[in-house]
Design a protein around this motif. Structure first.
Motif, PDB file in Angstrom:
ATOM      1  N   UNK A  44       0.869  -1.125  -0.015  1.00  0.00           N
ATOM      2  CA  UNK A  44       0.030  -0.010   0.009  1.00  0.00           C
ATOM      3  C   UNK A  44       0.963   1.274  -0.092  1.00  0.00           C
ATOM      4  N   UNK A  45       2.272   1.206   0.347  1.00  0.00           N
ATOM      5  CA  UNK A  45       3.072   2.196   0.425  1.00  0.00           C
ATOM      6  C   UNK A  45       3.462   2.597  -1.068  1.00  0.00           C
ATOM      7  N   UNK A  46       3.209   1.542  -1.773  1.00  0.00           N
ATOM      8  CA  UNK A  46       3.825   1.731  -3.117  1.00  0.00           C
ATOM      9  C   UNK A  46       2.607   2.178  -4.079  1.00  0.00           C
ATOM     10  N   UNK A  47       2.973   2.681  -5.439  1.00  0.00           N
ATOM     11  CA  UNK A  47       1.865   2.929  -6.482  1.00  0.00           C
ATOM     12  C   UNK A  47       1.061   1.607  -6.702  1.00  0.00           C
ATOM     13  N   UNK A  48      -0.197   1.889  -6.826  1.00  0.00           N
ATOM     14  CA  UNK A  48      -1.021   2.968  -7.316  1.00  0.00           C
ATOM     15  C   UNK A  48      -1.424   3.662  -5.839  1.00  0.00           C
ATOM     16  N   UNK A  49      -1.161   3.031  -4.921  1.00  0.00           N
ATOM     17  CA  UNK A  49      -1.812   3.389  -3.350  1.00  0.00           C
ATOM     18  C   UNK A  49      -1.161   4.548  -2.871  1.00  0.00           C
ATOM     19  N   UNK A  78      -8.030  -1.152  -6.392  1.00  0.00           N
ATOM     20  CA  UNK A  78      -9.224  -0.069  -5.676  1.00  0.00           C
ATOM     21  C   UNK A  78      -8.609  -0.272  -4.097  1.00  0.00           C
ATOM     22  N   UNK A  79      -8.298   0.798  -3.532  1.00  0.00           N
ATOM     23  CA  UNK A  79      -8.255   0.946  -2.159  1.00  0.00           C
ATOM     24  C   UNK A  79      -9.381   0.395  -1.163  1.00  0.00           C
ATOM     25  N   UNK A  80     -10.511   0.812  -1.698  1.00  0.00           N
ATOM     26  CA  UNK A  80     -11.850   0.400  -1.028  1.00  0.00           C
ATOM     27  C   UNK A  80     -12.174  -1.192  -1.085  1.00  0.00           C
ATOM     28  N   UNK A  81     -11.838  -1.562  -2.266  1.00  0.00           N
ATOM     29  CA  UNK A  81     -11.970  -2.792  -2.234  1.00  0.00           C
ATOM     30  C   UNK A  81     -11.053  -3.812  -1.647  1.00  0.00           C
ATOM     31  N   UNK A  82     -10.026  -3.293  -1.777  1.00  0.00           N
ATOM     32  CA  UNK A  82      -8.729  -4.051  -0.934  1.00  0.00           C
ATOM     33  C   UNK A  82      -9.131  -4.153   0.734  1.00  0.00           C
ATOM     34  N   UNK A  83      -9.706  -3.312   1.076  1.00  0.00           N
ATOM     35  CA  UNK A  83     -10.090  -3.031   2.461  1.00  0.00           C
ATOM     36  C   UNK A  83     -11.352  -3.936   2.650  1.00  0.00           C
ATOM     37  N   UNK A  84     -12.176  -4.142   1.750  1.00  0.00           N
ATOM     38  CA  UNK A  84     -13.347  -5.065   1.941  1.00  0.00           C
ATOM     39  C   UNK A  84     -12.833  -6.453   2.013  1.00  0.00           C
ATOM     40  N   UNK A  85     -11.872  -6.703   1.056  1.00  0.00           N
ATOM     41  CA  UNK A  85     -11.266  -8.060   0.973  1.00  0.00           C
ATOM     42  C   UNK A  85     -10.715  -8.581   2.311  1.00  0.00           C
ATOM     43  N   UNK A  86      -9.729  -7.551   3.017  1.00  0.00           N
ATOM     44  CA  UNK A  86      -9.275  -7.560   4.185  1.00  0.00           C
ATOM     45  C   UNK A  86     -10.152  -7.903   5.330  1.00  0.00           C
ATOM     46  N   UNK A  87     -11.068  -7.293   5.375  1.00  0.00           N
ATOM     47  CA  UNK A  87     -12.310  -7.383   6.358  1.00  0.00           C
ATOM     48  C   UNK A  87     -12.905  -8.802   6.370  1.00  0.00           C
ATOM     49  N   UNK A  88     -13.116  -9.113   4.914  1.00  0.00           N
ATOM     50  CA  UNK A  88     -13.733 -10.543   4.657  1.00  0.00           C
ATOM     51  C   UNK A  88     -12.801 -11.598   5.061  1.00  0.00           C
ATOM     52  N   UNK A  89     -11.514 -11.510   4.688  1.00  0.00           N
ATOM     53  CA  UNK A  89     -10.428 -12.479   4.948  1.00  0.00           C
ATOM     54  C   UNK A  89     -10.368 -12.659   6.528  1.00  0.00           C
ATOM     55  N   UNK A  90     -10.250 -11.431   7.260  1.00  0.00           N
ATOM     56  CA  UNK A  90     -10.218 -11.615   8.802  1.00  0.00           C
ATOM     57  C   UNK A  90     -11.178 -12.373   9.414  1.00  0.00           C
ATOM     58  N   UNK A  91     -12.447 -12.026   8.971  1.00  0.00           N
ATOM     59  CA  UNK A  91     -13.717 -12.640   9.662  1.00  0.00           C
ATOM     60  C   UNK A  91     -13.648 -13.967   9.331  1.00  0.00           C
ATOM     61  N   UNK A  92     -13.312 -14.483   8.234  1.00  0.00           N
ATOM     62  CA  UNK A  92     -13.089 -15.742   7.887  1.00  0.00           C
ATOM     63  C   UNK A  92     -12.126 -16.659   8.801  1.00  0.00           C
ATOM     64  N   UNK A  93     -10.746 -16.083   8.819  1.00  0.00           N
ATOM     65  CA  UNK A  93      -9.632 -16.610   9.605  1.00  0.00           C
ATOM     66  C   UNK A  93     -10.121 -16.979  10.912  1.00  0.00           C
ATOM     67  N   UNK A  94     -10.547 -15.820  11.736  1.00  0.00           N
ATOM     68  CA  UNK A  94     -11.079 -15.816  13.092  1.00  0.00           C
ATOM     69  C   UNK A  94     -12.024 -16.766  13.340  1.00  0.00           C
TER      70      UNK A  94
END
Length: 408
Positions: A253-258, A313-329
């Motif tokens: 995320x610190x690199x392009x395109x973010x 897309x940063x917004x879509x990445x965030x959504x994916x991260x939320x879903x991934x985290x919910x599934x893992x825990x």
């Protein structure tokens, strides 16, 4: 150190959900979870700053995480032997004090090699919490409340992991990564004081004269049970994939395109709140659907979330991260509790083996994820994580014995 309790009531059935002692146990374990997981993963949110300051590459910087998780994985079985002798509460108190002292020292190590050594020792100290906490719950909480209590404990660990990252990164943006991680150690000291203050006297502990020999015998029995091996594999593979995503997402995320600053990127760790909720939801669904069904469904959710993070897309990445985290825990809350209740005796050693595999996966795949990221980019890392999840799901489907918790 003397045993916390030497003459438990033989008729003891555990504290029921809603009782004053039950609530105190959950608050105490929340404090232990914050102190443990805030310190364990505090460098994760500042890895780019740490790498830049010490002039090392991302994979080597991630050793600041892997060193601690390796120390933790190697120490859980020795801690289980100590806890069998002196009591779960006494062992956890010793672990928390030792880890917090080392956490206060770690940020001021003058070079990276010294930092890694201190992180290994810190992990060894922290090993006294994850493996013992689930066993402590099984002794102190009634059987019909155990699944919900375990889910609540896992929720508390997500809060600790979240606070460690949210505190370290913004402070580090202003004052450097050393001050940021020191602030987390101070937070852990406060959480340790909470654990000391509110933990009720244990009633279910029965001292045992465990030894290395008896522990190895118990381990050998557990490792001959294909059902338990399948559960340990869940911790190894799913945790490995989960940590790999969080270790290297800030580099992406610190690199392009973010082009997201490290302090702002730390807000992504708010996705941990999805795990706080999903671990409780998964525990509640177990009584109706069975452990294996909830475990497999949660792993499928983790795969879906991982694939979504491929977006630009940063917004879509965030959504994916939320879903991934919910599934893992969700998966972790089921597998960790199941590893204790499924054992035919020697539960402390079984939960310790799960914890060993869990943090072993964090150490191994947390580092290998850096190699995948450096060689193949985010697509390579996602491929690795999805493969780990699929292997875990297949092992769970073929290796576990379906059952309902005792409350069912």
């Amino acid at each position: 150190m003397r045993p916390t309790s030497t003459s438990p009531d033989a008729s003891w059935r555990g504290h029921d959900r809603g009782s004053r002692e039950y609530r105190r146990i959950l608050v105490a374990l929340l404090g232990a979870g914050v102190a443990t997981f805030a310190q364990l993963y505090s460098p994760q949110g500042v890895l780019p700053l740490l790498a830049g300051d010490l002039d090392i590459d991302p994979a080597r910087a991630s050793l600041s995480i892997s060193a601690a998780t390796t120390g933790l994985a190697l120490s859980v079985l020795p801690w289980s032997v100590l806890a069998d002798r002196v009591g779960r509460v006494s062992a956890m108190r010793l672990a928390l004090v030792s880890a917090t002292v080392l956490g206060l020292v770690m940020p001021w190590c003058p070079w990276f090699e010294a930092l890694v050594v201190v992180r290994v020792l810190e992990g060894v100290a922290l090993g006294g919490i994850p493996g013992i906490a689930v066993t402590y719950l099984s002794e102190e909480v009634s059987a019909r409340s155990a699944a919900v209590a375990a889910g609540t404990y896992v929720s508390g660990t997500t809060v600790g992991g979240l606070l460690g990252r949210l505190v370290a990164a913004p402070v580090a943006d202003v004052a450097g990564w050393r001050v940021g991680t020191f602030a987390v150690a101070v937070l852990a000291a406060v959480a340790t004081a909470v654990f000391f203050a509110v933990t009720p006297p244990p009633k279910g502990f029965r001292p045992r004269r465990s030894s290395v020999g008896t522990t190895l015998q118990a381990v050998s029995r557990h490792l001959r049970d294909r059902h338990l091996i399948a559960l340990y594999a869940q911790g190894l593979l799913l945790m490995g994939g989960f940590v790999a995503v969080y270790n290297y997402l800030t580099f992406r995320l610190e690199a392009p395109p973010f082009l997201v600053p490290v302090g702002a990127a730390s807000l992504l760790f708010l996705a941990y709140l999805a795990g706080t909720l999903s671990s409780r939801v998964a525990a509640g669904l177990v009584a109706r659907l069975g452990r294996r069904a909830v475990l497999l469904a949660s792993t499928g959710v983790m795969v879906a979330g991982t694939l979504v993070t491929l977006a630009d897309s940063l917004v879509v990445v965030v959504v994916g991260l939320v879903v991934l985290t919910a599934g893992f825990f969700g998966s972790h809350s089921v597998a960790s509790g199941w590893s204790g209740t499924a054992a035919r005796g020697d539960r402390s050693q079984s939960t310790s083996l799960y914890t060993l595999c869990y943090y072993g996966g964090s150490s191994i795949f947390g580092y290998l994820g850096g190699l995948a990221w450096s060689a193949l980019g985010w697509g390579g890392l996602v491929t690795m994580v999805v493969a780990l999840c699929c292997a875990a799901a297949l092992w769970a489907a073929l290796g576990t014995r379906e059952d309902l918790p005792r409350s069912g």
